[in-house]
Design a protein around this motif. Structure first.
Motif, mmCIF file in Angstrom:
data_model
loop_
_atom_site.group_PDB
_atom_site.id
_atom_site.type_symbol
_atom_site.label_atom_id
_atom_site.label_comp_id
_atom_site.label_asym_id
_atom_site.label_seq_id
_atom_site.Cartn_x
_atom_site.Cartn_y
_atom_site.Cartn_z
ATOM 1 N N ILE A 31 -2.063 7.643 30.330
ATOM 2 C CA ILE A 31 -2.807 7.710 29.065
ATOM 3 C C ILE A 31 -3.356 9.113 28.815
ATOM 4 O O ILE A 31 -4.084 9.324 27.838
ATOM 5 C CB ILE A 31 -3.935 6.652 28.983
ATOM 6 C CG1 ILE A 31 -5.007 6.897 30.050
ATOM 7 C CG2 ILE A 31 -3.369 5.240 29.111
ATOM 8 C CD1 ILE A 31 -6.287 6.142 29.745
ATOM 9 N N ASN A 43 -7.368 7.346 23.435
ATOM 10 C CA ASN A 43 -6.147 6.685 23.901
ATOM 11 C C ASN A 43 -6.449 5.297 24.489
ATOM 12 O O ASN A 43 -5.651 4.370 24.336
ATOM 13 C CB ASN A 43 -5.428 7.558 24.936
ATOM 14 C CG ASN A 43 -4.797 8.788 24.284
ATOM 15 O OD1 ASN A 43 -4.689 8.862 23.063
ATOM 16 N ND2 ASN A 43 -4.391 9.744 25.098
ATOM 17 N N ILE A 44 -7.593 5.166 25.137
ATOM 18 C CA ILE A 44 -7.999 3.840 25.636
ATOM 19 C C ILE A 44 -8.248 2.894 24.451
ATOM 20 O O ILE A 44 -7.852 1.725 24.472
ATOM 21 C CB ILE A 44 -9.251 3.954 26.540
ATOM 22 C CG1 ILE A 44 -8.919 4.746 27.814
ATOM 23 C CG2 ILE A 44 -9.787 2.556 26.905
ATOM 24 C CD1 ILE A 44 -10.116 5.049 28.714
ATOM 25 N N HIS A 46 -6.783 2.992 21.673
ATOM 26 C CA HIS A 46 -5.450 2.620 21.191
ATOM 27 C C HIS A 46 -4.891 1.455 22.017
ATOM 28 O O HIS A 46 -4.372 0.478 21.469
ATOM 29 C CB HIS A 46 -4.537 3.844 21.299
ATOM 30 C CG HIS A 46 -3.323 3.757 20.437
ATOM 31 N ND1 HIS A 46 -3.066 4.625 19.410
ATOM 32 C CD2 HIS A 46 -2.273 2.893 20.453
ATOM 33 C CE1 HIS A 46 -1.927 4.307 18.825
ATOM 34 N NE2 HIS A 46 -1.421 3.258 19.441
ATOM 35 N N TRP A 47 -5.030 1.564 23.337
ATOM 36 C CA TRP A 47 -4.589 0.470 24.213
ATOM 37 C C TRP A 47 -5.391 -0.804 23.958
ATOM 38 O O TRP A 47 -4.847 -1.898 23.978
ATOM 39 C CB TRP A 47 -4.671 0.889 25.694
ATOM 40 C CG TRP A 47 -3.424 1.572 26.147
ATOM 41 C CD1 TRP A 47 -3.225 2.906 26.333
ATOM 42 C CD2 TRP A 47 -2.169 0.938 26.460
ATOM 43 N NE1 TRP A 47 -1.937 3.143 26.724
ATOM 44 C CE2 TRP A 47 -1.263 1.955 26.820
ATOM 45 C CE3 TRP A 47 -1.710 -0.378 26.470
ATOM 46 C CZ2 TRP A 47 0.066 1.698 27.198
ATOM 47 C CZ3 TRP A 47 -0.386 -0.642 26.841
ATOM 48 C CH2 TRP A 47 0.483 0.385 27.194
ATOM 49 N N ASN A 48 -6.690 -0.659 23.732
ATOM 50 C CA ASN A 48 -7.516 -1.849 23.463
ATOM 51 C C ASN A 48 -6.992 -2.622 22.253
ATOM 52 O O ASN A 48 -7.028 -3.860 22.228
ATOM 53 C CB ASN A 48 -8.978 -1.447 23.240
ATOM 54 C CG ASN A 48 -9.700 -1.154 24.541
ATOM 55 O OD1 ASN A 48 -9.203 -1.503 25.629
ATOM 56 N ND2 ASN A 48 -10.840 -0.500 24.463
ATOM 57 N N TRP A 50 -3.821 -2.693 21.329
ATOM 58 C CA TRP A 50 -2.615 -3.407 21.774
ATOM 59 C C TRP A 50 -2.989 -4.658 22.577
ATOM 60 O O TRP A 50 -2.363 -5.702 22.436
ATOM 61 C CB TRP A 50 -1.720 -2.488 22.619
ATOM 62 C CG TRP A 50 -0.842 -1.558 21.814
ATOM 63 C CD1 TRP A 50 -0.292 -1.809 20.591
ATOM 64 C CD2 TRP A 50 -0.421 -0.242 22.197
ATOM 65 N NE1 TRP A 50 0.459 -0.721 20.188
ATOM 66 C CE2 TRP A 50 0.407 0.256 21.150
ATOM 67 C CE3 TRP A 50 -0.642 0.574 23.301
ATOM 68 C CZ2 TRP A 50 1.002 1.507 21.194
ATOM 69 C CZ3 TRP A 50 -0.037 1.817 23.349
ATOM 70 C CH2 TRP A 50 0.762 2.290 22.309
ATOM 71 N N PHE A 51 -3.979 -4.528 23.451
ATOM 72 C CA PHE A 51 -4.394 -5.703 24.245
ATOM 73 C C PHE A 51 -4.868 -6.826 23.315
ATOM 74 O O PHE A 51 -4.630 -8.010 23.575
ATOM 75 C CB PHE A 51 -5.511 -5.338 25.237
ATOM 76 C CG PHE A 51 -5.098 -4.357 26.298
ATOM 77 C CD1 PHE A 51 -3.853 -4.450 26.923
ATOM 78 C CD2 PHE A 51 -5.960 -3.330 26.697
ATOM 79 C CE1 PHE A 51 -3.471 -3.542 27.915
ATOM 80 C CE2 PHE A 51 -5.590 -2.421 27.686
ATOM 81 C CZ PHE A 51 -4.346 -2.527 28.285
ATOM 82 N N GLN A 60 -5.282 -5.630 30.182
ATOM 83 C CA GLN A 60 -5.656 -4.484 31.023
ATOM 84 C C GLN A 60 -5.826 -4.900 32.471
ATOM 85 O O GLN A 60 -6.607 -5.812 32.783
ATOM 86 C CB GLN A 60 -6.943 -3.815 30.520
ATOM 87 C CG GLN A 60 -7.263 -2.542 31.335
ATOM 88 C CD GLN A 60 -8.431 -1.750 30.809
ATOM 89 O OE1 GLN A 60 -9.002 -2.055 29.771
ATOM 90 N NE2 GLN A 60 -8.775 -0.698 31.546
ATOM 91 N N ILE A 78 -1.546 -3.955 32.656
ATOM 92 C CA ILE A 78 -1.386 -2.521 32.371
ATOM 93 C C ILE A 78 -2.521 -1.754 33.033
ATOM 94 O O ILE A 78 -3.701 -1.966 32.710
ATOM 95 C CB ILE A 78 -1.411 -2.271 30.843
ATOM 96 C CG1 ILE A 78 -0.304 -3.077 30.125
ATOM 97 C CG2 ILE A 78 -1.336 -0.780 30.534
ATOM 98 C CD1 ILE A 78 1.097 -2.603 30.367
ATOM 99 N N PHE A 80 -4.282 1.965 33.871
ATOM 100 C CA PHE A 80 -4.354 3.315 33.286
ATOM 101 C C PHE A 80 -4.329 4.412 34.351
ATOM 102 O O PHE A 80 -4.933 4.274 35.420
ATOM 103 C CB PHE A 80 -5.657 3.503 32.503
ATOM 104 C CG PHE A 80 -5.810 2.619 31.297
ATOM 105 C CD1 PHE A 80 -4.711 2.143 30.589
ATOM 106 C CD2 PHE A 80 -7.086 2.291 30.851
ATOM 107 C CE1 PHE A 80 -4.877 1.346 29.463
ATOM 108 C CE2 PHE A 80 -7.264 1.497 29.721
ATOM 109 C CZ PHE A 80 -6.164 1.022 29.032
#
Lengths: 325, 325
Positions: A31, A43-44, A46-48, A50-51, A60, A78, A80
């Motif tokens: 990330i 970026n986190i 952004h992942w949140n 998606w989750f 996560q 996933i 990080f």
């Protein structure tokens, strides 16, 4: 159990579905390449999203038991990680903050000199710096794994020596097979194995003998030779899969903000972009191919299970929590 | 003309008045030790308020001619500089941005390894890094002076070699006089002088023979010996005056955010704070003492004028603007 200890895809629902189809229970995703703390937090975020969007496919991962949950529920955990210590900037206190946010791997350097260690593209490697020694101790304390995939030789050997907990080289291959700048010497691999560390084999073409034309048999024979060298308990996957990324991304990875020139890294002026993957590993659905390849070169079913994910799972169990006295 | 090429006081109207009383026409002030870009901009904002509050005493210096303006109007031109490349973070584009904001000196490292070069407290010095080479060229292009005051030996010699324009060591003394880690070898001083660079002599006690008990005569004799070594055209002042600073500031200078421990730097556990200044240099009003001291050890009036400010003024003239083809 299947674990991939390095991917940097242009992630999408399609790729998460492929993880599911390939039975991949855990993926360590990059990330940050050059991002500072605030950019890494973005970026986190952004992942949140998606989750939140794809809870049927991914969630996560924070601990080894999350891999078991993923397997039990048919999803992918996933985890990080950073390919550069840029997210901690010059601030040792950010190690714990980022671990709290879920970071589980951090390279002490990418290709260049960092505040902590030396990258494999530098002409000289003085080893771990003053700040590097402090940060290694802090990473050991909180449970953030030291990753030396892109670091130079002396820095890597010193990191293994200085770290009180086993370290990882999440994505690289042995130099004895393909003498790429990014691949690792026998001395590094032996020290890594003897200290309880882990190597993730890379399927990224620049790390393969014959690049994209590398055969599955040659790759799996290399895995067998490496198992001889460092022990079958210390190896796994770190595919370095960069699926669906535009070439602008590999330019960011190589150039960041540190030069106004073009740096081709492992590429060249005539081949500046992402290289084509080998035919036997195009995406997450192809882990079955490498599993079959391992059996074909003579690995036992028990050893194949270790390499496919068992070793990384054991390493996650002992690495992601705070140090015990 | 009197120029001091390094101060980091706890600045105030009183200190600006002392600059005025001491006839100091230009001061290079440190505005960053470990600050990142945004924090450095905040420090510039702080200075902008002082410039607005005390226009009778100070103004921002940008070019050599500002020193002439200061002399003509009885004020002091304040030039900005950094003791660490932290303000440019990992971004070469910030070199030009910060030059536009008035930065005129930047050390390639403070005491530790930076992204560009090695500090004098590191055990090993691999020389200028990949990013360091790029940043040196960019600093040369825009007119941001390379300062190696806190850098280690090999990095300093390489910076002199790689830079297309003369560099500076704004605040240090010769190691032959006082072998402090921060003082410089004959090899460095000779290379600096031969390349057209400048050394600013430090009055900071840790750089003096006998620390705060150093005599003015010993100090001025050292200046004479250094003039023999590197030429009388390449020396001036860089007092490192840290007047009125609380000890918490020297802790910030040494520790920043890179360690959770205490680092005493040039101090020690029994003397962790700022050391007492020598009796003959307590503040900006004491430049007359060192001027008299230079005459007493035999310097001519012409050479004294060079050391007091003429040399730095000439260096400013050729250094602060963009490179000419």
């Amino acid at each position: 159990m299947r674990i991939d200890a390095l991917q940097y895809c242009n992630f999408s629902r399609e790729i998460f579905q492929q993880m599911n189809q390939g039975g991949v229970h855990a993926v360590h995703v990059t990330i940050a390449y050059h991002e500072n703390f605030r950019e890494t937090v973005a970026n986190i975020e952004h992942w949140n999203r998606w989750f939140e969007q794809y809870p049927d496919l991914i969630f996560q991962g924070r601990w080894a038991r999350c891999v078991e949950t993923a397997k039990a529920t048919g999803r992918t955990a996933i985890f990080f990680g950073f390919q550069n210590p840029s997210p901690i900037e010059d601030d040792i206190g950010l190690v714990e903050i980022l671990h709290s946010l879920g970071a589980r791997f951090m390279q002490l350097s990418y290709n260049n000199q960092s505040l902590l260690a030396t990258g494999c593209y530098e002409a000289n490697d003085p080893g771990i710096t003053r700040m590097g020694r402090e940060v290694i101790a802090e990473m050991n304390r909180v449970g953030l794994v030291i990753d030396m995939s892109h670091s130079a030789e002396r820095s890597t050997l010193e990191a293994i020596e200085l770290s009180s907990r086993p370290i990882a080289i999440t994505h690289a291959n042995p130099g004895f097979w393909e003498p790429a700048l990014r691949n690792k010497s026998d001395a590094v691999l032996k020290a890594l194995g003897e200290s309880g560390g882990m190597l993730g084999f890379s399927m990224y073409p620049h790390h393969l003998k014959g690049k994209g034309d590398c055969t599955l048999d040659s790759f799996c024979q290399m895995v067998a030779d490496t198992a001889e060298l460092m022990g079958v308990d210390h190896i796994g996957w770190g595919s370095d899969l960069c699926q669906d990324q535009p070439d602008s991304v590999v330019e960011w990875m190589r150039v960041g903000r540190w030069t106004k020139k073009v740096d081709y890294g492992e590429g060249s002026k005539s081949a500046p972009g992402f290289p084509a993957m080998p035919s036997w590993f195009a995406d997450n659905r192809d882990f079955g191919n490498v599993e079959a390849g391992l059996l074909a070169v003579g690995f036992s079913h028990a050893d194949v299970a270790k390499i496919m994910g068992g070793n990384w799972h054991r390493f996650f169990e002992s690495s992601f929590g705070p140090a015990t006295a």
